[in-house]
Design an enzyme around this catalytic site. Sequence first.
Site, PDB file in Angstrom:
ATOM      1  N   LYS A  23     -26.155   0.696 -26.429  1.00 50.07           N
ATOM      2  CA  LYS A  23     -27.083   1.354 -25.494  1.00 50.07           C
ATOM      3  C   LYS A  23     -28.502   0.834 -25.700  1.00 50.07           C
ATOM      4  O   LYS A  23     -29.214   0.559 -24.737  1.00 50.07           O
ATOM      5  CB  LYS A  23     -27.032   2.872 -25.748  1.00 50.07           C
ATOM      6  CG  LYS A  23     -28.180   3.657 -25.157  1.00 50.07           C
ATOM      7  CD  LYS A  23     -28.022   5.141 -25.381  1.00 50.07           C
ATOM      8  CE  LYS A  23     -28.734   5.705 -26.579  1.00 50.07           C
ATOM      9  NZ  LYS A  23     -30.188   5.646 -26.579  1.00 50.07           N
ATOM     10  N   ASN A  24     -28.903   0.710 -26.970  1.00 48.31           N
ATOM     11  CA  ASN A  24     -30.304   0.386 -27.242  1.00 48.31           C
ATOM     12  C   ASN A  24     -30.633  -1.102 -27.100  1.00 48.31           C
ATOM     13  O   ASN A  24     -31.763  -1.501 -27.323  1.00 48.31           O
ATOM     14  CB  ASN A  24     -30.709   0.940 -28.615  1.00 48.31           C
ATOM     15  CG  ASN A  24     -30.726   2.471 -28.589  1.00 48.31           C
ATOM     16  OD1 ASN A  24     -30.630   3.069 -27.523  1.00 48.31           O
ATOM     17  ND2 ASN A  24     -30.842   3.089 -29.747  1.00 48.31           N
ATOM     18  N   CYS A 121     -34.500  11.971 -25.835  1.00 46.26           N
ATOM     19  CA  CYS A 121     -34.083  13.057 -26.711  1.00 46.26           C
ATOM     20  C   CYS A 121     -35.272  13.798 -27.293  1.00 46.26           C
ATOM     21  O   CYS A 121     -36.292  13.196 -27.616  1.00 46.26           O
ATOM     22  CB  CYS A 121     -33.233  12.477 -27.847  1.00 46.26           C
ATOM     23  SG  CYS A 121     -31.614  11.990 -27.285  1.00 46.26           S
ATOM     24  N   ARG A 126     -42.213  12.307 -29.907  1.00 47.39           N
ATOM     25  CA  ARG A 126     -41.921  11.030 -29.261  1.00 47.39           C
ATOM     26  C   ARG A 126     -43.079  10.578 -28.359  1.00 47.39           C
ATOM     27  O   ARG A 126     -42.926  10.451 -27.143  1.00 47.39           O
ATOM     28  CB  ARG A 126     -40.599  11.082 -28.510  1.00 47.39           C
ATOM     29  CG  ARG A 126     -39.453  11.395 -29.461  1.00 47.39           C
ATOM     30  CD  ARG A 126     -38.129  10.966 -28.962  1.00 47.39           C
ATOM     31  NE  ARG A 126     -37.965   9.520 -28.968  1.00 47.39           N
ATOM     32  CZ  ARG A 126     -36.862   8.925 -28.536  1.00 47.39           C
ATOM     33  NH1 ARG A 126     -35.862   9.632 -28.071  1.00 47.39           N
ATOM     34  NH2 ARG A 126     -36.761   7.619 -28.570  1.00 47.39           N
ATOM     35  N   ASP A 311     -30.293   6.959 -36.478  1.00 44.45           N
ATOM     36  CA  ASP A 311     -29.237   7.440 -35.570  1.00 44.45           C
ATOM     37  C   ASP A 311     -27.906   7.697 -36.292  1.00 44.45           C
ATOM     38  O   ASP A 311     -27.014   8.322 -35.725  1.00 44.45           O
ATOM     39  CB  ASP A 311     -29.030   6.448 -34.422  1.00 44.45           C
ATOM     40  CG  ASP A 311     -30.247   6.395 -33.525  1.00 44.45           C
ATOM     41  OD1 ASP A 311     -30.520   7.381 -32.861  1.00 44.45           O
ATOM     42  OD2 ASP A 311     -30.954   5.367 -33.538  1.00 44.45           O
ATOM     43  N   ARG A 419     -24.876  10.198 -22.099  1.00 42.95           N
ATOM     44  CA  ARG A 419     -26.006   9.258 -22.084  1.00 42.95           C
ATOM     45  C   ARG A 419     -25.726   8.036 -22.948  1.00 42.95           C
ATOM     46  O   ARG A 419     -26.227   6.942 -22.678  1.00 42.95           O
ATOM     47  CB  ARG A 419     -27.268   9.934 -22.635  1.00 42.95           C
ATOM     48  CG  ARG A 419     -28.145  10.576 -21.596  1.00 42.95           C
ATOM     49  CD  ARG A 419     -29.512  10.870 -22.182  1.00 42.95           C
ATOM     50  NE  ARG A 419     -30.047   9.705 -22.873  1.00 42.95           N
ATOM     51  CZ  ARG A 419     -30.835   9.757 -23.934  1.00 42.95           C
ATOM     52  NH1 ARG A 419     -31.212  10.899 -24.440  1.00 42.95           N
ATOM     53  NH2 ARG A 419     -31.279   8.662 -24.502  1.00 42.95           N
TER      54      ARG A 419
HETATM   55  N1  EPU Z   1     -43.873   6.482 -32.328  1.00 48.46           N
HETATM   56  C1  EPU Z   1     -45.179   6.825 -32.143  1.00 48.46           C
HETATM   57  N2  EPU Z   1     -45.823   6.336 -31.033  1.00 48.46           N
HETATM   58  C2  EPU Z   1     -45.201   5.549 -30.112  1.00 48.46           C
HETATM   59  C3  EPU Z   1     -43.838   5.186 -30.331  1.00 48.46           C
HETATM   60  C4  EPU Z   1     -43.199   5.676 -31.454  1.00 48.46           C
HETATM   61  O1  EPU Z   1     -45.770   7.539 -32.961  1.00 48.46           O
HETATM   62  O2  EPU Z   1     -45.829   5.137 -29.138  1.00 48.46           O
HETATM   63  C5  EPU Z   1     -43.146   6.995 -33.519  1.00 48.46           C
HETATM   64  C6  EPU Z   1     -41.974   7.908 -33.122  1.00 48.46           C
HETATM   65  O3  EPU Z   1     -42.408   9.216 -32.843  1.00 48.46           O
HETATM   66  C7  EPU Z   1     -41.076   7.804 -34.319  1.00 48.46           C
HETATM   67  C8  EPU Z   1     -41.315   6.366 -34.801  1.00 48.46           C
HETATM   68  O4  EPU Z   1     -42.538   5.928 -34.216  1.00 48.46           O
HETATM   69  O5  EPU Z   1     -41.501   8.698 -35.320  1.00 48.46           O
HETATM   70  C9  EPU Z   1     -40.233   5.382 -34.462  1.00 48.46           C
HETATM   71  O6  EPU Z   1     -39.988   5.381 -33.072  1.00 48.46           O
HETATM   72  P1  EPU Z   1     -39.484   4.071 -32.318  1.00 48.46           P
HETATM   73  O7  EPU Z   1     -40.556   3.626 -31.376  1.00 48.46           O
HETATM   74  O8  EPU Z   1     -38.991   3.108 -33.332  1.00 48.46           O
HETATM   75  O9  EPU Z   1     -38.280   4.639 -31.496  1.00 48.46           O
HETATM   76  P2  EPU Z   1     -37.920   4.374 -29.984  1.00 48.46           P
HETATM   77  O10 EPU Z   1     -38.116   2.978 -29.615  1.00 48.46           O
HETATM   78  O11 EPU Z   1     -38.533   5.438 -29.135  1.00 48.46           O
HETATM   79  C10 EPU Z   1     -35.446   3.650 -30.444  1.00 48.46           C
HETATM   80  C11 EPU Z   1     -34.093   4.148 -30.042  1.00 48.46           C
HETATM   81  C12 EPU Z   1     -33.782   5.428 -30.790  1.00 48.46           C
HETATM   82  C13 EPU Z   1     -33.839   5.144 -32.279  1.00 48.46           C
HETATM   83  C14 EPU Z   1     -35.214   4.577 -32.648  1.00 48.46           C
HETATM   84  C15 EPU Z   1     -35.326   4.186 -34.108  1.00 48.46           C
HETATM   85  C16 EPU Z   1     -33.889   3.404 -27.774  1.00 48.46           C
HETATM   86  C17 EPU Z   1     -33.815   3.740 -26.324  1.00 48.46           C
HETATM   87  N3  EPU Z   1     -34.074   4.409 -28.615  1.00 48.46           N
HETATM   88  O12 EPU Z   1     -36.359   4.667 -30.033  1.00 48.46           O
HETATM   89  O13 EPU Z   1     -32.466   5.791 -30.434  1.00 48.46           O
HETATM   90  O14 EPU Z   1     -33.615   6.341 -32.978  1.00 48.46           O
HETATM   91  O15 EPU Z   1     -35.482   3.408 -31.849  1.00 48.46           O
HETATM   92  O16 EPU Z   1     -34.409   3.215 -34.440  1.00 48.46           O
HETATM   93  O17 EPU Z   1     -33.758   2.237 -28.155  1.00 48.46           O
HETATM   94  C18 EPU Z   1     -30.755   7.211 -29.751  1.00 48.46           C
HETATM   95  O18 EPU Z   1     -30.136   6.182 -29.455  1.00 48.46           O
HETATM   96  O19 EPU Z   1     -30.254   8.355 -29.731  1.00 48.46           O
HETATM   97  C19 EPU Z   1     -32.152   7.086 -30.134  1.00 48.46           C
HETATM   98  C20 EPU Z   1     -32.974   8.127 -30.211  1.00 48.46           C
END
Ligand code: EPU
Length: 438
Positions: A23-24, A121, A126, A311, A419
């Site tokens: 998915k990611n 989520c 986030r 995850d 999802r």
């Molecule tokens: N963060 C910030 N500011 C931002 C972006 C992120 O403070 O602008 C913080 C977040 O709050 C979190 C940390 O940075 O504490 C890491 O977030 P990251 O940006 O790495 O996560 P993401 O890109 O939003 C993706 C996956 C998540 C997975 C995370 C970590 C997707 C669509 N989602 O999220 O997957 O947990 O990386 O590996 O790729 C899931 O699949 O259920 C899922 C939540």
Amino acid sequence: MSSTFHVRGGHTLDGEITVRGAKNLVSKAMVAALLGEQPSVLRSVPDIRDVQIVGELLKVHGVKVERDVESGVIRMDPSAVEKAHVADIDAHAGSSRIPILFCGPLLHRLGEAIIPDLGGCRIGDRPINYHLDVLRSFGAVVDKREMGIYITAPDGLHGANIHLEYPSVGATEQVLLTAVRAEGVTELTNAAVEPEIEDLIAVLQKMGAIISVQTDRTIIIEGADTLGGYEHVAIPDRMEAGSWACAALVTKGSVFVRGAQQKPMATFLNTFRKIGGGIDISEEGIRFYHPGTPLKAIAVETDVHPGLMTDWQQPLVVALTQADGISIVHETVYENRLGFTSALNDMGAHIQVYRECLGGSSCRFGRRNFNHSAVISGPKTLHGAEITVPDLRGGFSYLIAALGAEGISAIHGIDLIDRGYEQFREKLTALGAEFWED
Ligand code: EPU
């Protein structure tokens, strides 16, 4: 009103299931198709709602999307990209965070991008501050309006030197998807290097981008005037594979996950073995099984790759309720990803959460009032309960708990699992689970 999903626990999960593309990665590779002058073809695309959402978002931007769900092939032709109506973006984007990643490609193609309110989520706040900072570094102008965030690039997008204060997956992808067509060279330090990001880099390289990843997690991207299309087979979903692995352990079963790959799962496999789970690795996939001997308590913490993925944390916590002794889990990626444990306690687990950084090094959430460490005492017999899915991974973890519990559980909000878990009902049936919906 969505239906209630009833599970009669106590059946051993036994058999084989297949995982397709992650998915990611799939959702990001679909966004990347916007950057090309020619059509792109992505294979091993899973039948999950996030794919449908991104497909609809591409369509409202003029991309011709043809998808064959069964074979998992999706063809995207971006030759007629056009501006979308805010209402259309909003209608399709509401439940996903992916729209934020459309910004760079849309700025290159159309000179503007609009981001409505973001879903995804509910695991912590986030925020999107890293994304907006990244876009500003390239020269974008961010304007917060009533309809959402309106982004333009009056002087074009230019390569930049960017340092991430935290190696965010999304912010790293934002940099990649913007820098590949920005003018000049971009240097990104403290980047995330998850296998899904490596695979996105492979996609962009196929499109003609020049991207090098250095050993210190610095990524150098040389901007190109134009990019072509790509043909790519998506990396398998290691989160889904890990979830089924934990289901095998909790139900004392044996599940062969066809498509699961060893290398991107190395850290999970180590953890699974330390708990006492059995694994047989082959070229076709990995068999995960309960060896019949008591499971062992462990101390672990989640981290960015190559650490233990956040995850995997929720399914592993359910497995640890069945381990002999006291386990400690320190969640260092999200500040609020242990809330799901209270429902497990209602099912008979014994899990206490703490604000302190337990069981590893201090993280950025220590002393900030977030319950981000868990102490789990086991083994505890779980019993059926009425539970509501909180988020994607938490929801699947409740399903695992219900499968391993004595009696019947009623799970509300099960649709959220669609999802990210392809045809999980069919897979549960194939493995011998007993469930029904009304
Ligand atoms: N963060 C910030 N500011 C931002 C972006 C992120 O403070 O602008 C913080 C977040 O709050 C979190 C940390 O940075 O504490 C890491 O977030 P990251 O940006 O790495 O996560 P993401 O890109 O939003 C993706 C996956 C998540 C997975 C995370 C970590 C997707 C669509 N989602 O999220 O997957 O947990 O990386 O590996 O790729 C899931 O699949 O259920 C899922 C939540």
